[in-house]
Motif scaffolding. Structure first.
Motif, PDB file in Angstrom:
ATOM      1  N   ARG A   1      68.039  19.803 -32.954  1.00 15.18           N
ATOM      2  CA  ARG A   1      69.402  19.637 -32.442  1.00 15.18           C
ATOM      3  C   ARG A   1      69.864  20.852 -31.659  1.00 15.18           C
ATOM      4  N   TYR A   2      69.270  21.983 -31.943  1.00 15.23           N
ATOM      5  CA  TYR A   2      69.644  23.233 -31.287  1.00 15.23           C
ATOM      6  C   TYR A   2      69.448  23.142 -29.779  1.00 15.23           C
ATOM      7  N   ALA A   3      68.283  22.670 -29.353  1.00 18.15           N
ATOM      8  CA  ALA A   3      67.995  22.558 -27.919  1.00 18.15           C
ATOM      9  C   ALA A   3      68.829  21.478 -27.249  1.00 18.15           C
ATOM     10  N   ALA A   4      69.313  20.521 -28.030  1.00 17.36           N
ATOM     11  CA  ALA A   4      70.155  19.463 -27.488  1.00 17.36           C
ATOM     12  C   ALA A   4      71.627  19.842 -27.476  1.00 17.36           C
ATOM     13  N   THR A   5      71.956  21.002 -28.045  1.00 17.61           N
ATOM     14  CA  THR A   5      73.350  21.423 -28.161  1.00 17.61           C
ATOM     15  C   THR A   5      73.686  22.584 -27.239  1.00 17.61           C
ATOM     16  N   TYR A   6      72.703  23.456 -26.940  1.00 18.05           N
ATOM     17  CA  TYR A   6      72.958  24.657 -26.147  1.00 18.05           C
ATOM     18  C   TYR A   6      71.985  24.748 -24.979  1.00 18.05           C
ATOM     19  N   ILE A   7      72.408  25.467 -23.942  1.00 17.70           N
ATOM     20  CA  ILE A   7      71.528  25.748 -22.815  1.00 17.70           C
ATOM     21  C   ILE A   7      71.828  27.152 -22.300  1.00 17.70           C
ATOM     22  N   THR A   8      70.785  27.934 -22.062  1.00 16.01           N
ATOM     23  CA  THR A   8      70.961  29.306 -21.569  1.00 16.01           C
ATOM     24  C   THR A   8      70.202  29.555 -20.264  1.00 16.01           C
ATOM     25  N   GLU A   9      69.361  28.626 -19.842  1.00 15.86           N
ATOM     26  CA  GLU A   9      68.633  28.782 -18.595  1.00 15.86           C
ATOM     27  C   GLU A   9      68.718  27.482 -17.806  1.00 15.86           C
ATOM     28  N   TRP A  10      69.068  27.588 -16.525  1.00 12.64           N
ATOM     29  CA  TRP A  10      69.180  26.410 -15.682  1.00 12.64           C
ATOM     30  C   TRP A  10      68.997  26.826 -14.223  1.00 12.64           C
ATOM     31  N   THR A  11      68.911  25.838 -13.351  1.00 12.50           N
ATOM     32  CA  THR A  11      68.791  26.090 -11.916  1.00 12.50           C
ATOM     33  C   THR A  11      70.036  25.546 -11.232  1.00 12.50           C
ATOM     34  N   ASP A  12      70.670  26.351 -10.395  1.00  9.73           N
ATOM     35  CA  ASP A  12      71.891  25.877  -9.744  1.00  9.73           C
ATOM     36  C   ASP A  12      71.546  24.940  -8.593  1.00  9.73           C
ATOM     37  N   ARG A  13      72.582  24.429  -7.926  1.00 10.19           N
ATOM     38  CA  ARG A  13      72.349  23.407  -6.905  1.00 10.19           C
ATOM     39  C   ARG A  13      71.649  23.963  -5.661  1.00 10.19           C
ATOM     40  N   ASN A  14      71.564  25.272  -5.552  1.00 14.65           N
ATOM     41  CA  ASN A  14      70.839  25.894  -4.440  1.00 14.65           C
ATOM     42  C   ASN A  14      69.407  26.271  -4.816  1.00 14.65           C
ATOM     43  N   GLY A  15      68.985  25.851  -6.006  1.00 17.81           N
ATOM     44  CA  GLY A  15      67.636  26.132  -6.453  1.00 17.81           C
ATOM     45  C   GLY A  15      67.454  27.509  -7.054  1.00 17.81           C
ATOM     46  N   LYS A  16      68.544  28.212  -7.290  1.00 16.38           N
ATOM     47  CA  LYS A  16      68.458  29.561  -7.841  1.00 16.38           C
ATOM     48  C   LYS A  16      68.461  29.508  -9.364  1.00 16.38           C
ATOM     49  N   PRO A  17      67.476  30.105 -10.022  1.00 12.78           N
ATOM     50  CA  PRO A  17      67.451  30.091 -11.489  1.00 12.78           C
ATOM     51  C   PRO A  17      68.534  30.978 -12.088  1.00 12.78           C
ATOM     52  N   LYS A  18      69.111  30.505 -13.188  1.00 13.03           N
ATOM     53  CA  LYS A  18      70.118  31.262 -13.922  1.00 13.03           C
ATOM     54  C   LYS A  18      69.594  31.473 -15.345  1.00 13.03           C
ATOM     55  N   VAL A  19      69.645  32.706 -15.790  1.00 12.48           N
ATOM     56  CA  VAL A  19      69.190  33.042 -17.130  1.00 12.48           C
ATOM     57  C   VAL A  19      70.327  33.731 -17.851  1.00 12.48           C
ATOM     58  N   GLY A  20      70.847  33.073 -18.879  1.00 14.54           N
ATOM     59  CA  GLY A  20      71.986  33.606 -19.598  1.00 14.54           C
ATOM     60  C   GLY A  20      71.616  34.221 -20.926  1.00 14.54           C
ATOM     61  N   TYR A  21      72.637  34.413 -21.745  1.00 16.25           N
ATOM     62  CA  TYR A  21      72.447  35.023 -23.065  1.00 16.25           C
ATOM     63  C   TYR A  21      71.507  34.187 -23.915  1.00 16.25           C
ATOM     64  N   SER A  22      70.609  34.841 -24.615  1.00 17.90           N
ATOM     65  CA  SER A  22      69.691  34.142 -25.508  1.00 17.90           C
ATOM     66  C   SER A  22      69.297  35.071 -26.648  1.00 17.90           C
ATOM     67  N   THR A  23      69.180  34.524 -27.830  1.00 15.46           N
ATOM     68  CA  THR A  23      68.772  35.337 -28.972  1.00 15.46           C
ATOM     69  C   THR A  23      67.321  35.769 -28.864  1.00 15.46           C
TER      70      THR A  23
ATOM     71  N   LYS B   1      66.011  37.233 -26.356  1.00 13.46           N
ATOM     72  CA  LYS B   1      65.860  38.397 -25.479  1.00 13.46           C
ATOM     73  C   LYS B   1      65.762  39.690 -26.284  1.00 13.46           C
ATOM     74  N   THR B   2      64.947  40.587 -25.784  1.00 20.58           N
ATOM     75  CA  THR B   2      64.887  41.916 -26.382  1.00 20.58           C
ATOM     76  C   THR B   2      66.101  42.729 -25.938  1.00 20.58           C
ATOM     77  N   ASN B   3      66.404  42.671 -24.644  1.00 23.62           N
ATOM     78  CA  ASN B   3      67.575  43.360 -24.110  1.00 23.62           C
ATOM     79  C   ASN B   3      68.597  42.315 -23.679  1.00 23.62           C
ATOM     80  N   VAL B   4      69.762  42.352 -24.276  1.00 22.66           N
ATOM     81  CA  VAL B   4      70.790  41.364 -23.995  1.00 22.66           C
ATOM     82  C   VAL B   4      71.648  41.827 -22.834  1.00 22.66           C
ATOM     83  N   ASN B   5      71.539  41.139 -21.698  1.00 17.41           N
ATOM     84  CA  ASN B   5      72.320  41.471 -20.514  1.00 17.41           C
ATOM     85  C   ASN B   5      73.565  40.597 -20.485  1.00 17.41           C
ATOM     86  N   ARG B   6      74.730  41.227 -20.639  1.00 18.39           N
ATOM     87  CA  ARG B   6      75.977  40.462 -20.672  1.00 18.39           C
ATOM     88  C   ARG B   6      76.960  41.000 -19.631  1.00 18.39           C
TER      89      ARG B   6
END
Length: 527
Positions: A320-342, A344-349
């Motif tokens: 259910r975890y993967a069906a409830t949250y998302i931290t990585e996606w591709t925007d409409r211009n094809g650019k990948p987005k990588v957000g907060y994730s547990t 990660k070794t270094n959390v970029n916020r």
């Protein structure tokens, strides 16, 4: 219901002028004598009540903003929300709070008009007349259930408003809850309930929905008391069991959130009809802008402690975890987005866009990703069978301990672990817990199963201020990845302080305090 929504606006204008129309005046709108002459016509009137429920400032959008932000579990992009409800510091002048209050009472006004006219009507089809009356009572009761849980003492209006009865005083919480019980009991006695049906009938809730909500009301009345301290746990059990077995879980949790499979499932106890013309703002509020072709608002993302707690539950393997949250996606211009994730070794916020996990249940999927619009045919599911199973597990544990409570929760665990392309052993069936351990675990299960479905605000508060302080405020304030010097990281009021004691309720809207001379006292702790 689906084909009538386009004409609801015309009908609502008609309702507002019913009292002023007479035959001699040659009215342009249908009179009440015709509208409530038979069940086909009255069904049109009932659609107006449902439309009020699904309106933009109620479940359509604004109500979800109010309750999500004040739940203590959701972050957002607007600074006024970050400084207000998201920081558990809502203001009486908050526009969303004011508009939600107004539209909830508008919906109650429509329900009152309908109930009054249906009680006086003499229709040939008595069974259908009773069913429609029961639905209106159900809708009124549930709206008052929302009102009393959000604001506490509020005006209890049960009659059609007139020019001489516009301003009602507050009623006590006890009076309001007593009326909710009366309405739901009558609704359950009047609404249809096919003994073999496990889905809503033609998009309408059946009497078992009233039983489930009544069980929920009794749980609210029980609060944090044990079964030995209050009889409400037994009352909750008796009502919940009337709905138990009338519905069934869908096989895959993910199907609940896909546009091709999510509407009117075997799990639906009560859901509101949505369509492209009268859409719920599900996609618009849950997806960051520039992700799909249409511009979206990106209003709701999960707080870090909420996301992390689920990530670490059940050995980190709950599908259910993967069906409830998302931290990585591709925007409409094809650019990948990588957000907060547990992970990660270094959390970029450094960016608000990427500083929080996004919620995935209402993310655009299938044809929605290329439709060029954020409008969707998805319904708004208010109550589903999984919710009832969690309730029953909690109730049974309070009454008798965990021995017989496992059966209810393990039905849900079985579905969860099989909601994967490669099913595994987790979440494993529950076993070997004490009553206290089960109580603690079941309150988290509401979060894991129902997150962002409109109940978080209420479950975080149902067991009282101490529970809210320990399980929401402290977990948030002590989470290590926040930087409370940032504009989008907000420190919650410290438990035990005056500021924290007020978080159990929202402020009475300023417009109501100004416009209604009979409501002249703000909720404790607010100006």
């Amino acid at each position: 219901m689906k084909n009538t929504f386009k004409n609801i606006g015309v009908f609502l204008g008609m309702l507002l002028l019913l009292a002023a129309c007479t035959v001699e005046e040659h009215p342009k709108f249908i009179g009440a004598d015709v509208l409530f002459d038979n069940t086909d016509n009255s069904q049109t009137a009932l659609y107006g009540v449902y439309n009020g429920y699904a309106g933009y400032h109620y479940y359509g959008s604004t109500f979800m903003h109010v309750t999500n932000y004040a739940s203590g579990m959701i972050n957002g992009p607007r600074q006024q929300d970050l400084d207000g409800s998201i920081a558990l510091n809502p203001q009486a002048t908050n526009n969303d709070i004011n508009k939600t209050w107004v539209d909830m009472y508008k919906m109650i006004g429509r329900a009152n008009d309908f109930i009054t006219n249906m009680r006086a009507a003499d229709m040939e089809n008595v069974v259908e007349q009773n069913d429609q009356l029961g639905q209106a009572l159900f809708l009124r009761a549930f709206t008052y259930f929302n009102l009393v849980r959000i604001w506490g003492e509020v005006p209890l209006v049960l009659e059609t408003a007139t020019s001489t009865s516009l301003n009602f005083p507050k009623s006590s919480k006890e009076e309001i809850v007593a009326q909710i019980v009366i309405d739901l009991e009558e609704a359950a006695s009047l609404m249809k309930g096919d003994e073999t049906a496990n889905v809503q009938m033609s998009g309408r809730p059946v009497k078992f929905a009233a039983n489930m909500v009544l069980a929920h009301v009794y749980m609210y009345m029980a609060g944090n008391k044990t079964a030995g301290e209050t009889e409400y746990w037994q009352k909750a059990y008796d009502e919940a069991m009337k709905a138990y077995g009338r519905y069934s879980l869908v096989n895959d949790f993910r199907d609940l959130w896909h546009p091709q499979t999510c509407n009117y499932t075997s799990e639906a106890v009560f859901e509101l009809q949505g369509n492209i013309e009268n859409t719920f703002r599900l996609i618009q509020t849950h997806i960051p802008n520039k992700t799909i072709a249409a511009n979206t608002w990106g209003r709701f993302r999960a707080n870090l402690e909420v996301y992390t707690e689920h990530a670490e539950a059940y050995n980190g393997l709950d599908p259910r975890y993967a069906a409830t949250y998302i931290t990585e996606w591709t925007d409409r211009n094809g650019k990948p987005k990588v957000g907060y994730s547990t992970s990660k070794t270094n959390v970029n916020r450094a960016s608000n866009l990427l500083a929080f996990p996004w919620t995935y249940k209402y993310w655009a999927k299938g044809d929605e990703t290329t439709a060029g619009t954020y409008n969707t045919d998805r319904n708004m599911v208010v109550y589903r069978y999984a919710h009832l199973l969690i309730m029953l597990a909690e109730i049974e544990n309070e009454l008798n301990g965990p021995a017989n409570a496992y059966a209810y929760i393990n039905e849900l665990m079985g579905r969860a672990r099989n909601s994967s392309d490669t099913p595994g052993p987790d979440p494993a069936d529950w076993a070997g817990m004490t009553q206290d351990q089960f109580r603690e675990a079941i309150m988290l299960e509401y979060q894991f199963e129902l997150f962002t479905e409109g109940h978080d605000f209420f479950y975080n508060r149902r067991r009282g201020i101490e529970f809210f302080g320990a399980n929401v405020i402290d977990k948030h304030n002590n989470f290590p990845h926040y930087d409370f010097t940032k504009k989008y990281d907000k420190l919650f009021p410290t438990p035990g302080t005056t500021e924290a004691n007020r978080v159990m309720l929202l402020p009475i809207p300023s417009d109501e305090l100004i416009g209604n001379p009979n409501v002249n006292e703000q909720n404790p702790g607010y100006l």
